[in-house]
Design a protein around this motif. Structure first.
Motif, PDB file in Angstrom:
ATOM      1  N   ASN A 244       0.882  -1.160   0.000  1.00  0.00           N
ATOM      2  CA  ASN A 244       0.000   0.000   0.000  1.00  0.00           C
ATOM      3  C   ASN A 244       0.918   1.207   0.000  1.00  0.00           C
ATOM      4  O   ASN A 244       1.565   1.498   0.999  1.00  0.00           O
ATOM      5  CB  ASN A 244      -0.893   0.016   1.233  1.00  0.00           C
ATOM      6  CG  ASN A 244      -1.673   1.322   1.355  1.00  0.00           C
ATOM      7  OD1 ASN A 244      -1.787   2.089   0.404  1.00  0.00           O
ATOM      8  ND2 ASN A 244      -2.197   1.572   2.536  1.00  0.00           N
TER       9      ASN A 244
ATOM     10  N   THR B 153      -4.189   4.232  -5.125  1.00  0.00           N
ATOM     11  CA  THR B 153      -4.294   3.212  -4.080  1.00  0.00           C
ATOM     12  C   THR B 153      -5.404   3.574  -3.096  1.00  0.00           C
ATOM     13  O   THR B 153      -6.168   2.712  -2.677  1.00  0.00           O
ATOM     14  CB  THR B 153      -2.954   3.058  -3.328  1.00  0.00           C
ATOM     15  OG1 THR B 153      -1.963   2.627  -4.248  1.00  0.00           O
ATOM     16  CG2 THR B 153      -3.040   2.035  -2.218  1.00  0.00           C
TER      17      THR B 153
ATOM     18  N   ILE C  28      -8.710   2.791  -4.723  1.00  0.00           N
ATOM     19  CA  ILE C  28      -8.959   1.344  -4.740  1.00  0.00           C
ATOM     20  C   ILE C  28      -9.330   0.861  -3.334  1.00  0.00           C
ATOM     21  O   ILE C  28     -10.240   0.070  -3.145  1.00  0.00           O
ATOM     22  CB  ILE C  28      -7.737   0.573  -5.304  1.00  0.00           C
ATOM     23  CG1 ILE C  28      -7.554   0.907  -6.791  1.00  0.00           C
ATOM     24  CG2 ILE C  28      -7.893  -0.929  -5.109  1.00  0.00           C
ATOM     25  CD1 ILE C  28      -6.247   0.419  -7.389  1.00  0.00           C
ATOM     26  N   LYS C  29      -8.608   1.392  -2.339  1.00  0.00           N
ATOM     27  CA  LYS C  29      -8.828   0.990  -0.947  1.00  0.00           C
ATOM     28  C   LYS C  29     -10.232   1.368  -0.465  1.00  0.00           C
ATOM     29  O   LYS C  29     -10.833   0.658   0.342  1.00  0.00           O
ATOM     30  CB  LYS C  29      -7.761   1.648  -0.070  1.00  0.00           C
ATOM     31  CG  LYS C  29      -7.545   0.981   1.255  1.00  0.00           C
ATOM     32  CD  LYS C  29      -6.341   1.594   1.935  1.00  0.00           C
ATOM     33  CE  LYS C  29      -6.189   0.999   3.310  1.00  0.00           C
ATOM     34  NZ  LYS C  29      -4.969   1.451   3.953  1.00  0.00           N
TER      35      LYS C  29
ATOM     36  N   THR D  93     -12.145  -1.624  -1.867  1.00  0.00           N
ATOM     37  CA  THR D  93     -11.806  -2.966  -1.367  1.00  0.00           C
ATOM     38  C   THR D  93     -11.868  -3.088   0.147  1.00  0.00           C
ATOM     39  O   THR D  93     -12.079  -4.174   0.669  1.00  0.00           O
ATOM     40  CB  THR D  93     -10.384  -3.392  -1.795  1.00  0.00           C
ATOM     41  OG1 THR D  93      -9.431  -2.516  -1.165  1.00  0.00           O
ATOM     42  CG2 THR D  93     -10.226  -3.377  -3.305  1.00  0.00           C
TER      43      THR D  93
ATOM     44  N   LYS E 230      -9.416  -3.179   1.954  1.00  0.00           N
ATOM     45  CA  LYS E 230      -8.300  -4.068   2.301  1.00  0.00           C
ATOM     46  C   LYS E 230      -7.025  -3.239   2.476  1.00  0.00           C
ATOM     47  O   LYS E 230      -6.849  -2.212   1.816  1.00  0.00           O
ATOM     48  CB  LYS E 230      -8.070  -5.117   1.202  1.00  0.00           C
ATOM     49  CG  LYS E 230      -9.289  -5.973   0.900  1.00  0.00           C
ATOM     50  CD  LYS E 230      -9.658  -6.862   2.057  1.00  0.00           C
ATOM     51  CE  LYS E 230     -10.862  -7.723   1.719  1.00  0.00           C
ATOM     52  NZ  LYS E 230     -11.518  -8.256   2.877  1.00  0.00           N
TER      53      LYS E 230
ATOM     54  N   TYR F 281      -3.888  -3.852   1.574  1.00  0.00           N
ATOM     55  CA  TYR F 281      -2.904  -3.891   0.487  1.00  0.00           C
ATOM     56  C   TYR F 281      -3.613  -4.020  -0.852  1.00  0.00           C
ATOM     57  O   TYR F 281      -4.457  -4.896  -1.024  1.00  0.00           O
ATOM     58  CB  TYR F 281      -1.930  -5.057   0.685  1.00  0.00           C
ATOM     59  CG  TYR F 281      -1.280  -5.008   2.046  1.00  0.00           C
ATOM     60  CD1 TYR F 281      -0.306  -4.048   2.327  1.00  0.00           C
ATOM     61  CD2 TYR F 281      -1.665  -5.868   3.050  1.00  0.00           C
ATOM     62  CE1 TYR F 281       0.265  -3.962   3.584  1.00  0.00           C
ATOM     63  CE2 TYR F 281      -1.096  -5.785   4.315  1.00  0.00           C
ATOM     64  CZ  TYR F 281      -0.141  -4.832   4.578  1.00  0.00           C
ATOM     65  OH  TYR F 281       0.421  -4.740   5.812  1.00  0.00           O
ATOM     66  N   ASN F 282      -3.248  -3.163  -1.775  1.00  0.00           N
ATOM     67  CA  ASN F 282      -3.942  -3.148  -3.059  1.00  0.00           C
ATOM     68  C   ASN F 282      -3.003  -3.196  -4.254  1.00  0.00           C
ATOM     69  O   ASN F 282      -3.387  -2.867  -5.365  1.00  0.00           O
ATOM     70  CB  ASN F 282      -4.870  -1.933  -3.131  1.00  0.00           C
ATOM     71  CG  ASN F 282      -6.024  -2.086  -2.160  1.00  0.00           C
ATOM     72  OD1 ASN F 282      -6.866  -2.945  -2.337  1.00  0.00           O
ATOM     73  ND2 ASN F 282      -6.031  -1.284  -1.111  1.00  0.00           N
ATOM     74  N   HIS F 283      -1.760  -3.609  -4.022  1.00  0.00           N
ATOM     75  CA  HIS F 283      -0.835  -3.822  -5.130  1.00  0.00           C
ATOM     76  C   HIS F 283      -0.079  -5.122  -4.872  1.00  0.00           C
ATOM     77  O   HIS F 283       0.363  -5.374  -3.759  1.00  0.00           O
ATOM     78  CB  HIS F 283       0.161  -2.658  -5.258  1.00  0.00           C
ATOM     79  CG  HIS F 283       1.106  -2.820  -6.417  1.00  0.00           C
ATOM     80  ND1 HIS F 283       0.686  -2.797  -7.728  1.00  0.00           N
ATOM     81  CD2 HIS F 283       2.440  -3.053  -6.444  1.00  0.00           C
ATOM     82  CE1 HIS F 283       1.737  -2.979  -8.527  1.00  0.00           C
ATOM     83  NE2 HIS F 283       2.803  -3.153  -7.765  1.00  0.00           N
TER      84      HIS F 283
ATOM     85  N   ALA G 258      -7.946 -10.446  -6.812  1.00  0.00           N
ATOM     86  CA  ALA G 258      -7.486  -9.199  -6.194  1.00  0.00           C
ATOM     87  C   ALA G 258      -6.281  -9.527  -5.298  1.00  0.00           C
ATOM     88  O   ALA G 258      -6.091 -10.685  -4.915  1.00  0.00           O
ATOM     89  CB  ALA G 258      -8.611  -8.582  -5.374  1.00  0.00           C
TER      90      ALA G 258
ATOM     91  N   TYR H 210      -5.878  -9.246  -2.220  1.00  0.00           N
ATOM     92  CA  TYR H 210      -6.339  -9.939  -1.025  1.00  0.00           C
ATOM     93  C   TYR H 210      -6.497 -11.441  -1.262  1.00  0.00           C
ATOM     94  O   TYR H 210      -6.197 -12.250  -0.395  1.00  0.00           O
ATOM     95  CB  TYR H 210      -7.667  -9.357  -0.543  1.00  0.00           C
ATOM     96  CG  TYR H 210      -8.289 -10.170   0.562  1.00  0.00           C
ATOM     97  CD1 TYR H 210      -9.340 -11.060   0.299  1.00  0.00           C
ATOM     98  CD2 TYR H 210      -7.806 -10.105   1.860  1.00  0.00           C
ATOM     99  CE1 TYR H 210      -9.888 -11.844   1.306  1.00  0.00           C
ATOM    100  CE2 TYR H 210      -8.354 -10.882   2.877  1.00  0.00           C
ATOM    101  CZ  TYR H 210      -9.390 -11.745   2.582  1.00  0.00           C
ATOM    102  OH  TYR H 210      -9.925 -12.527   3.578  1.00  0.00           O
TER     103      TYR H 210
END
Length: 176
Positions: free
Chosen positions: A12, A18, A21-22, A25, A27, A29-31, A151, A153
């Motif tokens: 992240n 990011t 995206i977060k 999601t 979540k 961590y998104n990469h 994804a 995750y």
């Protein structure tokens, strides 16, 4: 026979994209990236080609000591592959790297993940789709859903992955 370790790096960076995206999601961590050494000097993914523009993306060899990674949070997992699987991974990567200018970032695919509809595009991936495709094509992991719906995750939940580290990427010191 000892296998070789490969590493999954989830990050992240805190970048605008990011954060966007977060929001969706929820979540941490998104990469997702794949690394071939515990020092993380050989790290590959699909992401931004220039630090300043998230919309110019494609296949990248990432330098996790610079740019957006300098303040990134991360989690790292390892998994063991056979010599044959490692050769397949390297061969697959070499093919993509040799034609990297023909590959694009699959922005449409991100929408597909949101709507649970696979959007596969020729020579286009988003980060976790790339990692999942690599692992699937090299017979390392069979996923229940298509790589274009994987994804970051989802990669974290693979039971054969061994947890290595979580925290600031800059504070990571490789295992011996």
């Amino acid at each position: 026979m000892m296998g070789k370790k490969v590493y999954l790096l989830l990050t992240n960076s805190g970048s605008f994209l990011t954060k966007l995206i977060k929001l969706y999601t929820k979540k941490p961590y998104n990469h997702a990236s794949i690394a071939f050494d515990n020092e993380l000097s050989e790290v590959y993914s699909f992401g931004r080609k220039t630090a300043g523009n998230p919309f110019i993306g494609g296949f990248v060899k990432e330098d996790v000591r610079t740019g957006l990674f300098t303040h990134a949070d991360c989690t790292i997992y390892s998994f063991t592959v056979t010599e044959s699987q490692m050769q397949k991974l390297k061969h697959y990567l070499d093919k993509i790297e040799a034609q990297k200018n023909h590959y694009r970032y699959n922005f449409l695919g991100l929408l597909g993940v949101m709507f649970n509809t696979p959007i596969d595009r020729k020579k286009a991936y988003f980060c976790s789709q790339f990692v999942a495709t690599l692992l699937k094509e090299c017979n390392i992991i069979h996923f229940e859903k298509p790589p274009s719906l994987i994804a970051p995750y989802d990669l974290q939940t693979v039971s054969t992955f061994q947890f290595v580290y979580e925290g600031k990427l800059r504070d990571y010191h490789c295992e011996n």
